[in-house]
Design a protein around this motif. Structure first.
Motif, PDB file in Angstrom:
ATOM      1  N   THR A 243       2.486   8.551  -9.427  1.00  0.00           N
ATOM      2  CA  THR A 243       3.601   7.464 -10.189  1.00  0.00           C
ATOM      3  C   THR A 243       4.469   8.350 -10.855  1.00  0.00           C
ATOM      4  O   THR A 243       4.380   9.539 -11.007  1.00  0.00           O
ATOM      5  N   SER A 244       5.807   7.929 -11.255  1.00  0.00           N
ATOM      6  CA  SER A 244       6.827   8.555 -11.576  1.00  0.00           C
ATOM      7  C   SER A 244       7.737   7.608 -12.648  1.00  0.00           C
ATOM      8  O   SER A 244       7.622   6.330 -12.406  1.00  0.00           O
ATOM      9  N   LEU A 245       8.382   8.082 -13.422  1.00  0.00           N
ATOM     10  CA  LEU A 245       8.944   7.342 -14.531  1.00  0.00           C
ATOM     11  C   LEU A 245      10.357   8.189 -14.818  1.00  0.00           C
ATOM     12  O   LEU A 245      10.456   9.083 -14.993  1.00  0.00           O
ATOM     13  N   ASP A 246      11.459   7.138 -14.888  1.00  0.00           N
ATOM     14  CA  ASP A 246      12.670   7.700 -15.252  1.00  0.00           C
ATOM     15  C   ASP A 246      13.275   6.498 -16.352  1.00  0.00           C
ATOM     16  O   ASP A 246      13.535   5.307 -15.932  1.00  0.00           O
ATOM     17  N   THR A 247      13.284   7.007 -17.368  1.00  0.00           N
ATOM     18  CA  THR A 247      13.542   5.738 -18.638  1.00  0.00           C
ATOM     19  C   THR A 247      15.004   5.411 -18.436  1.00  0.00           C
ATOM     20  O   THR A 247      15.173   4.344 -18.783  1.00  0.00           O
ATOM     21  N   ASN A 248      15.678   6.392 -18.130  1.00  0.00           N
ATOM     22  CA  ASN A 248      17.167   6.075 -18.362  1.00  0.00           C
ATOM     23  C   ASN A 248      17.241   5.852 -19.977  1.00  0.00           C
ATOM     24  O   ASN A 248      16.632   5.907 -20.695  1.00  0.00           O
TER      25      ASN A 248
ATOM     26  N   ARG B 114       0.777  -1.221   0.126  1.00  0.00           N
ATOM     27  CA  ARG B 114       0.115   0.081   0.010  1.00  0.00           C
ATOM     28  C   ARG B 114       0.721   1.359  -0.074  1.00  0.00           C
ATOM     29  O   ARG B 114       0.694   2.105   0.836  1.00  0.00           O
ATOM     30  N   PRO B 115       1.683   1.394  -0.986  1.00  0.00           N
ATOM     31  CA  PRO B 115       2.525   2.611  -1.131  1.00  0.00           C
ATOM     32  C   PRO B 115       1.645   3.846  -1.348  1.00  0.00           C
ATOM     33  O   PRO B 115       0.604   3.669  -2.034  1.00  0.00           O
ATOM     34  N   ARG B 116       2.379   4.883  -1.074  1.00  0.00           N
ATOM     35  CA  ARG B 116       1.571   6.389  -1.675  1.00  0.00           C
ATOM     36  C   ARG B 116       2.245   6.407  -2.957  1.00  0.00           C
ATOM     37  O   ARG B 116       1.162   7.324  -3.722  1.00  0.00           O
ATOM     38  N   HIS B 117       3.387   6.144  -3.499  1.00  0.00           N
ATOM     39  CA  HIS B 117       3.999   6.559  -4.869  1.00  0.00           C
ATOM     40  C   HIS B 117       4.599   5.319  -5.409  1.00  0.00           C
ATOM     41  O   HIS B 117       5.077   4.522  -4.641  1.00  0.00           O
TER      42      HIS B 117
ATOM     43  N   THR C  96       2.291  10.413 -13.444  1.00  0.00           N
ATOM     44  CA  THR C  96       2.075  11.670 -12.834  1.00  0.00           C
ATOM     45  C   THR C  96       3.345  12.854 -13.105  1.00  0.00           C
ATOM     46  O   THR C  96       3.118  13.758 -13.541  1.00  0.00           O
ATOM     47  N   VAL C  97       4.719  11.939 -13.182  1.00  0.00           N
ATOM     48  CA  VAL C  97       5.934  12.810 -13.068  1.00  0.00           C
ATOM     49  C   VAL C  97       6.827  11.979 -14.055  1.00  0.00           C
ATOM     50  O   VAL C  97       7.135  10.845 -13.765  1.00  0.00           O
ATOM     51  N   PHE C  98       7.432  12.778 -15.055  1.00  0.00           N
ATOM     52  CA  PHE C  98       8.566  12.064 -15.812  1.00  0.00           C
ATOM     53  C   PHE C  98       9.716  12.641 -15.552  1.00  0.00           C
ATOM     54  O   PHE C  98       9.852  13.958 -15.577  1.00  0.00           O
ATOM     55  N   LEU C  99      10.843  12.087 -15.420  1.00  0.00           N
ATOM     56  CA  LEU C  99      11.999  12.588 -14.934  1.00  0.00           C
ATOM     57  C   LEU C  99      13.251  12.091 -16.019  1.00  0.00           C
ATOM     58  O   LEU C  99      14.333  11.597 -15.631  1.00  0.00           O
TER      59      LEU C  99
END
Length: 332
Positions: A165-170, A132-135, A188-191
């Protein structure tokens, strides 16, 4: 063990970091190195370790092998108090391994995928249901094709459950940069870093682009917030096609840049989850927090040896600290 606030999903492997005369010369020429260290690596593992260092409860979803490298990864993450209950150990497949040829301001990376591509969305869903994470943060998109193929559906389910959610594709080793439009409409956020943002935007536009503002505006117009990392120059955030904030990095002596972008991600997520205090309540404040966390990580070899503590970042993001210049020796 602290409660899990962030579930980090992706690669966990050792990094063999070589420093000194690291530009290979074939013809059986022998070169003498300045240093060689076996360190915790993998973008997801570095983010999870960085979050824990910043006081944020982190769990990792990953796959390692039942070998010495897998044991090394798990031991290093236990030292950081990362929840490893969702890490699978597989027989018969080697743990992934990266060899980092490190220069002061750049690096080359040679990676054996091993267990890295074995992760799938079902493992993430199971971990989310239990922890049950927040993110949820996803790392190394292009190294995990099964996970990548299921991300749109996974992100839809997480959004319906109120999980950000967030994503770092590398980097994409094939340099095709395909399949991301539907993912970016949902995350939600792309990094990305600067080079990744330009490459992905160029793929969508069908032409090369060298303008970071154009890339950030395009990618954020798909529906996500975009945070573009530019090393020592800091970072810029975009929302709904507009540039909304920026922050500079720190000026300090660089020992190794390996994993600095992952430590930036950890700093940004920690700030977003209110670990940054009042100074991180604006987007500019969150960027500053992340830029400081990423900058401080270059004080040591590998991605995790000198990751920032919460106290360090708070001290360097307090009002009046923007002009500080520090050295690796004086930075804690």
């Amino acid at each position: 063990m602290t409660d899990v606030e962030v579930l980090v999903v992706g690669d966990a492997n050792p990094d063999l970091v070589l420093s000194g005369d690291t530009v290979p010369r074939f013809g059986q020429a022998e070169q003498l190195l300045d240093g060689a260290e076996l360190l915790l690596g993998g973008s997801a593992a570095i983010v999870a370790a960085g979050l824990a260092r910043l006081g944020v409860g982190a769990a990792l979803v990953s796959v390692v092998g039942s070998d010495r490298f897998g044991s090394e990864v798990l031991d290093r993450l236990r030292e950081r108090d990362v929840d490893l209950s969702a890490v699978a150990v597989r027989d018969g497949v080697p743990t992934g391994l990266s060899v980092i040829l490190s220069q002061p301001h750049d690096r080359a990376i040679l990676t054996l995928p091993g267990t890295i591509p074995l992760l799938d969305p079902d493992a993430v869903r199971s971990a989310v249901d239990r922890l049950r994470p927040r993110h949820v943060h996803i790392a190394s998109y292009f190294l995990q094709p099964s996970l990548a193929a299921g991300l749109p559906g996974l992100f839809d389910g997480l959004a319906a459950a109120g999980v950000t959610t967030s994503l770092d594709t590398n980097w994409d080793p094939a340099e095709r940069w395909e399949g991301l439009e539907e993912v970016l409409r949902r995350v939600t956020v792309f990094l990305p870093n600067r080079e990744e943002a330009l490459a992905i935007a160029g793929r969508i536009l069908g032409r090369p682009t060298v303008d970071v503002d154009e890339a950030g505006a395009l990618l954020s117009s798909l529906g996500c917030r975009v945070v573009v990392k530019s090393g020592a120059e800091g970072a810029v955030a975009y929302q709904a096609g507009e540039r909304v904030a920026d922050a500079a990095g720190l000026l300090l002596e660089v020992v190794d840049t390996t994993g600095a972008g992952d430590s930036f991600d950890a700093g940004y997520l920690a700030a977003t989850l209110r670990a940054g205090g009042a100074e991180a309540e604006t987007e500019a404040g969150r960027l500053r927090w992340a830029a400081v966390a990423g900058s401080l990580s270059v004080r040591g070899r590998g991605g995790t040896q000198r990751q920032a503590t919460r106290a360090e970042v708070l001290a360097l993001t307090a009002p009046g600290s923007e002009a500080l210049t520090i050295t690796a020796a004086s930075a804690g």
